[in-house]
Write a protein that holds these residues in place. Structure first.
Motif, PDB file in Angstrom:
ATOM      1  N   ARG A 142      52.173 -13.435 -14.963  1.00 47.87           N
ATOM      2  CA  ARG A 142      52.515 -14.410 -13.915  1.00 47.87           C
ATOM      3  C   ARG A 142      51.269 -15.156 -13.430  1.00 47.87           C
ATOM      4  O   ARG A 142      51.299 -16.382 -13.265  1.00 47.87           O
ATOM      5  CB  ARG A 142      53.206 -13.691 -12.758  1.00 47.87           C
ATOM      6  N   VAL A 143      50.191 -14.442 -13.215  1.00 45.66           N
ATOM      7  CA  VAL A 143      48.957 -15.088 -12.757  1.00 45.66           C
ATOM      8  C   VAL A 143      48.470 -16.094 -13.795  1.00 45.66           C
ATOM      9  O   VAL A 143      48.107 -17.235 -13.464  1.00 45.66           O
ATOM     10  CB  VAL A 143      47.875 -14.032 -12.460  1.00 45.66           C
ATOM     11  N   LEU A 146      50.842 -19.139 -13.782  1.00 44.86           N
ATOM     12  CA  LEU A 146      50.674 -20.005 -12.611  1.00 44.86           C
ATOM     13  C   LEU A 146      49.371 -20.791 -12.674  1.00 44.86           C
ATOM     14  O   LEU A 146      49.285 -21.913 -12.163  1.00 44.86           O
ATOM     15  CB  LEU A 146      50.731 -19.168 -11.337  1.00 44.86           C
ATOM     16  N   LEU A 147      48.357 -20.212 -13.308  1.00 46.50           N
ATOM     17  CA  LEU A 147      47.099 -20.943 -13.481  1.00 46.50           C
ATOM     18  C   LEU A 147      47.239 -22.020 -14.553  1.00 46.50           C
ATOM     19  O   LEU A 147      46.855 -23.171 -14.354  1.00 46.50           O
ATOM     20  CB  LEU A 147      45.975 -19.967 -13.859  1.00 46.50           C
ATOM     21  N   ALA A 150      49.613 -24.919 -13.559  1.00 43.85           N
ATOM     22  CA  ALA A 150      49.361 -25.558 -12.263  1.00 43.85           C
ATOM     23  C   ALA A 150      49.455 -27.084 -12.332  1.00 43.85           C
ATOM     24  O   ALA A 150      49.983 -27.710 -11.402  1.00 43.85           O
ATOM     25  CB  ALA A 150      47.995 -25.128 -11.726  1.00 43.85           C
ATOM     26  N   TYR A 165      50.767 -22.865  -2.483  1.00 46.41           N
ATOM     27  CA  TYR A 165      50.649 -22.374  -3.859  1.00 46.41           C
ATOM     28  C   TYR A 165      49.393 -21.511  -4.015  1.00 46.41           C
ATOM     29  O   TYR A 165      49.428 -20.423  -4.607  1.00 46.41           O
ATOM     30  CB  TYR A 165      50.595 -23.573  -4.805  1.00 46.41           C
ATOM     31  N   LEU A 169      49.144 -17.573  -4.968  1.00 47.12           N
ATOM     32  CA  LEU A 169      48.354 -17.162  -6.119  1.00 47.12           C
ATOM     33  C   LEU A 169      47.288 -16.155  -5.714  1.00 47.12           C
ATOM     34  O   LEU A 169      47.034 -15.168  -6.419  1.00 47.12           O
ATOM     35  CB  LEU A 169      47.717 -18.398  -6.756  1.00 47.12           C
ATOM     36  N   THR A 170      46.680 -16.368  -4.562  1.00 48.98           N
ATOM     37  CA  THR A 170      45.666 -15.436  -4.065  1.00 48.98           C
ATOM     38  C   THR A 170      46.259 -14.063  -3.799  1.00 48.98           C
ATOM     39  O   THR A 170      45.644 -13.032  -4.107  1.00 48.98           O
ATOM     40  CB  THR A 170      45.023 -15.997  -2.778  1.00 48.98           C
ATOM     41  N   GLU A 172      48.790 -12.786  -5.318  1.00 51.09           N
ATOM     42  CA  GLU A 172      49.055 -12.181  -6.627  1.00 51.09           C
ATOM     43  C   GLU A 172      47.780 -11.606  -7.236  1.00 51.09           C
ATOM     44  O   GLU A 172      47.793 -10.516  -7.819  1.00 51.09           O
ATOM     45  CB  GLU A 172      49.649 -13.231  -7.573  1.00 51.09           C
ATOM     46  N   ALA A 199      41.424 -15.855 -13.432  1.00 50.27           N
ATOM     47  CA  ALA A 199      41.465 -16.227 -12.022  1.00 50.27           C
ATOM     48  C   ALA A 199      40.073 -16.570 -11.501  1.00 50.27           C
ATOM     49  O   ALA A 199      39.883 -17.551 -10.772  1.00 50.27           O
ATOM     50  CB  ALA A 199      42.075 -15.095 -11.206  1.00 50.27           C
TER      51      ALA A 199
END
Length: 584
Positions: A142-143, A146-147, A150, A165, A169-170, A172, A199
């Motif tokens: 997921r991380v 999402l990155l 984006a 958002y 994300l942070t 997560e 990340a």
């Protein structure tokens, strides 16, 4: 239960409790503060996603139809995150957010708005994640999703949603760092480490975390990737799962003008040839130790990054596999110990099993593991009987944790006993390549050592073998338990016909090539089998089986012989010839 068996289980339990205690001890507020990714107010780079995207699936998602892992769920106006998932695999795909790439591929105002709406829905109540959604491997996916997606989600948006958002994300990333303290060893731990490295590279103000994430990544790669390029779980599928994220990570380092760590570059350089080592002529990966159907799109993408050329290495001693290329014939043999107990949740009892192909046609395979609904098949797929090797007294050469409570505690069913000594010797002989291998997985239970000798003729026209069960040193055959079976699971594309003398089988390949299997001293049977690794789900197939008693007949000789004539001519020739021509 043997003392060694008990010690191995005890060691696994102690390790599980140790990780749990570390995670609990790190749960205080001071520790949690250190787990925050640091002050950040923006994303500065989006990594490339190498996974294949299908723009046509964007329309399905917009219509509220979510198709994952062979299951379909329709929203009917409700939030997809509130609906009961039909399977764990489906839920893992939903909460991994990899499907965002399909919306990005469509690249329309509608799909961008749809992506924002779905992510906003999830951000509104992240607590709706069920157990599967909080699994470390799912959070890592997921991380990364999402990155990498984006630009899709944040295009044409306002500052308020942008900040929301980033906050989500942070959270997560913080949860993922905490999960790293208790994540199971192996691929899942490395995936979490990779996600945290992404990340650190993609968010602003992360200089300190880049150093720490890079160090953790280097340490894990050096520990998990063996010198020959295999993963220490001995699962070929682990190479695909890891490379599809490691290759873009290398690019992300370069895009930030940061030198990729040498451990990352070295791991990729070793893993790519290992991936080719397992590849059959039809492009599929051999089915050992948890490998399921080959994701052809991912494999094609990965091989585009492969700068090496020529025939793969014949031996991978650290991973415990042998490969024999002869003309158009290929034989790949599992000649190694089971994976370490802490990463053996997907390990199989397939010691000395082999797969064989001719050109683009696979002939002999293992049953493999299905890509979905794994739990229904896991017990059988991991058994020795699901592999093309010898089974003693219908017993597997490895034993697995069986009690449900213990499986939950250990987060799976690791191997707790199995072969402790696997010898193999490879040599060039007149006319071919000879491999001699043995394992002691049946020594304690039945007092025997299994030895397999395989010779492949130089031109690939013939593969001869001999399986022997000999008394172990200081051991003896167990009365009433001396029965054994040699199995050769055939690929579903092979048409097999038992010959009239019951000592052979004619095999017709999809390209009309004909092979004959012979065991002139033993009765040969054709029995039902199942090929679990098909991309369209499990398929019925056939297996060649020879049964014997190790006291009366400790050895079985067999051959696969390619014919240059039609099936009818081959049958007539075979009927006229009775004497074996084995060079063993």
């Amino acid at each position: 239960m043997s003392s060694a068996h008990r010690r191995r289980i005890s060691s696994l339990i102690v390790g599980r409790f140790a990780r749990n205690m570390v995670a609990r001890a790190s749960g205080g507020s001071a520790a949690l503060t250190r787990l925050w990714p640091g002050r950040t107010d923006r994303l500065i780079i989006a990594p490339h996603d190498l996974r294949t995207a299908d723009a046509t699936r964007a329309a399905e998602i917009y219509a509220g139809r979510f198709v994952f892992a062979g299951k379909i769920v329709t929203c009917h106006g409700r939030s997809i995150f509130d609906l009961e998932p039909p399977s764990d695999d489906w839920e893992a795909a939903l909460f991994g957010f990899g499907w965002l790439r399909h919306l990005r591929a469509a690249d329309t105002a509608i799909t961008r708005a749809n992506a924002r709406s779905l992510v906003d829905d999830w951000l509104g109540n992240m607590a709706r994640n069920r157990t599967v959604g909080r699994r470390p491997d799912v959070m890592a996916r997921r991380v990364i999703s999402l990155l990498s997606q984006a630009p899709l989600v944040l295009s044409d948006t306002d500052g308020k949603f942008y900040r929301r958002y980033l906050r989500g994300l942070t959270r997560e990333i913080r949860a993922l760092r905490l999960a790293l303290l208790d994540v199971p060893d192996g691929v899942a731990r490395l995936q979490v480490t990779i996600a945290l490295c992404y990340a650190a590279l993609c968010l602003a103000n992360q200089a300190r975390n880049i150093r720490g994430a890079t160090k953790r990544l280097s340490d894990e790669l050096q520990r998990q990737i063996l010198p020959d390029g295999g993963h220490f779980s001995r699962n070929p599928g682990a190479l695909i799962d890891l490379l599809i994220d490691l290759l873009p990570l290398r690019q992300t380092f370069a895009a930030r003008n940061i030198a990729p760590p040498p451990a990352l570059l070295n791991a990729i350089d070793r893993m790519m040839p290992m991936l080719r080592f397992f590849r059959h002529g039809d492009g599929n990966i051999a089915l050992f130790n948890g490998m399921s159907g080959t994701p052809s799109d991912l494999l094609a993408t990965l091989l585009a990054y492969d700068d090496s050329h020529g025939i793969p290495m014949p031996s991978m001693p650290h991973s415990g596999y042998q490969r024999i290329d002869a003309g158009s014939t290929l034989v790949i043999i599992d000649a190694g110990l089971p994976p370490p107990p802490n990463v053996s949740q997907d390990g199989h009892a397939g010691c000395l099993s082999f797969e064989m192909s001719s050109g683009q046609c696979r002939i002999v395979t293992n049953c493999g593991m299905p890509s979905t609904n794994r739990e229904s098949w896991r017990g059988f797929a991991r058994s020795t009987a699901a592999h093309s090797t010898v089974t003693c007294h219908d017993t597997s050469s490895c034993q697995f944790v069986e009690r449900s409570a213990m499986k939950r505690l250990l987060q799976g069913a690791p191997i707790v006993s199995g072969p402790t000594l696997v010898d193999n010797r490879r040599e060039a002989v007149a006319g071919g390549v000879l491999l001699t291998a043995s394992h002691d997985g049946y020594r304690d239970k039945f007092g025997v050592i299994h030895q397999r000798v395989v010779m492949v003729k130089h031109d690939g026209s013939r593969v001869d073998g001999e399986d022997t069960l000999s008394p172990a040193q200081g051991g003896r055959h167990r009365a009433g338990q001396a029965d054994y079976a040699v199995r050769f699971h055939l690929h579903p594309s092979i048409k097999a016909s038992r010959l009239g003398d019951a000592h052979g089988v004619m095999l017709v390949l999809p390209n009309r090539e004909v092979w004959t299997f012979e065991a002139l001293d033993d009765k040969v049977d054709l029995e039902d089998s199942v090929f679990l690794a098909g991309n369209d789900g499990p398929r019925r197939t056939t297996q060649i089986v020879i049964r014997q008693n190790s006291i009366e007949a400790p050895s079985i000789r067999w051959s696969f012989i390619r014919s240059n004539t039609s099936p009818q001519q081959t049958s007539a020739r075979r009927a006229a010839r009775r004497e074996p021509e084995l060079p063993l």
